[in-house]
Write an enzyme that holds these catalytic residues in place. Sequence first.
Site, mmCIF file in Angstrom:
data_model
loop_
_atom_site.group_PDB
_atom_site.id
_atom_site.type_symbol
_atom_site.label_atom_id
_atom_site.label_comp_id
_atom_site.label_asym_id
_atom_site.label_seq_id
_atom_site.Cartn_x
_atom_site.Cartn_y
_atom_site.Cartn_z
ATOM 1 N N LYS A 72 0.786 -1.227 -0.190
ATOM 2 C CA LYS A 72 -0.150 0.011 0.003
ATOM 3 C C LYS A 72 0.757 1.298 0.074
ATOM 4 O O LYS A 72 2.002 1.290 0.559
ATOM 5 C CB LYS A 72 -1.052 0.130 1.104
ATOM 6 C CG LYS A 72 -0.279 0.082 2.523
ATOM 7 C CD LYS A 72 0.090 1.380 2.994
ATOM 8 C CE LYS A 72 0.958 1.176 4.323
ATOM 9 N NZ LYS A 72 2.147 2.331 4.793
ATOM 10 N N ASP B 14 -2.376 -2.161 9.715
ATOM 11 C CA ASP B 14 -2.427 -2.242 8.084
ATOM 12 C C ASP B 14 -2.914 -3.532 7.450
ATOM 13 O O ASP B 14 -3.176 -3.491 6.434
ATOM 14 C CB ASP B 14 -0.881 -1.779 7.403
ATOM 15 C CG ASP B 14 -0.558 -0.421 7.808
ATOM 16 O OD1 ASP B 14 -1.547 0.533 7.942
ATOM 17 O OD2 ASP B 14 0.560 -0.410 7.755
#
Length: 306
Positions: A13, A141
Amino acid sequence: MSRRTVRAVAPGKINVHLSVGALRSDGYHDLATVYQAISLYEVVEATEADGFSLEFTGPVDTSELSIDEDNLALRAARAVAAAGDVTAGVALRIEKHLPIAGGLAGGSADAAATLVACDALWGLELGRARLLEIAAELGSDVPFSLAGGMKIGTGRGEKLSSILHRGSYDWVLVFGDGELSTPVVFNELDKHRWSTSRDTGIIVLDPAVPTEVLQALRLGDVEMLADAVHNDLQAPALHLMPRLMGTLELGDRLGAVTGMISGSGPTCVFLCEDADSARELVAGFAAQGITGHHVTGPVPGARVVG
Ligand code: C5P
């Protein structure tokens, strides 16, 4: 009897926007971020086994990574086994493409791919909602790597909400030659805030994603997005690793629309006009002896393949 293997991938990401709030009593910071999943994936093979084990392959040097119980992927496998009352084990083989402690959530992607691989291997069908709960317990995350696409993250990053967006973005990534520890970078931000607030009385505001970012993403407007991207962890990351400033400046000179540090760094990410510009930027970096990786986003989250 041959042992079954399930293969899964999970994306890294970029934080297109990252706004960090105050330090909480549990040691985390409240934040508001826009995550974008990018086309650089960890690949996990999960094979039926009696016990739990892990090995790494792939282009990234993993010699210093723990393959013991504290490894996030092994913890993910054990959490799925516990949730499904599975008594068997699993042998994990992770082909690593995301840099370690690089700000791209590589360890979280390992865990997310492991969650879906083990769920499929053991035929559990725990469902997305349950897997997201397990993911949130593993790390801030991990839920996003499971979900993929583009999402707003709040809380410590684990609470995800949808966002209107269109189009695809071309990025060039330059991995830092070194690692930055996420807690150390957050701590550096706090130290800086404490020292300046003593002088100026500045207080940390509630973290938020500005409307300019949301509007740029809704329109799929690269220039508008370039003006709106921001990362509160960039200044502390640059303070801890000043040479990254040279990489950001070089990307700027070579024609990137904008450049920034991803998450807690040290990976530098450069937004490009389109795929051709990204390829030119990779060539420009190569001429300076620097490796750039052209990726696109958003891409889907963790999933079983083949
Ligand atoms: O959730 P995760 O284990 O990835 O976080 C690693 C560390 O990063 C935390 O222990 C904390 O020090 C820091 N962190 C934070 N605020 C967040 C996310 C992470 O302070 N929202």
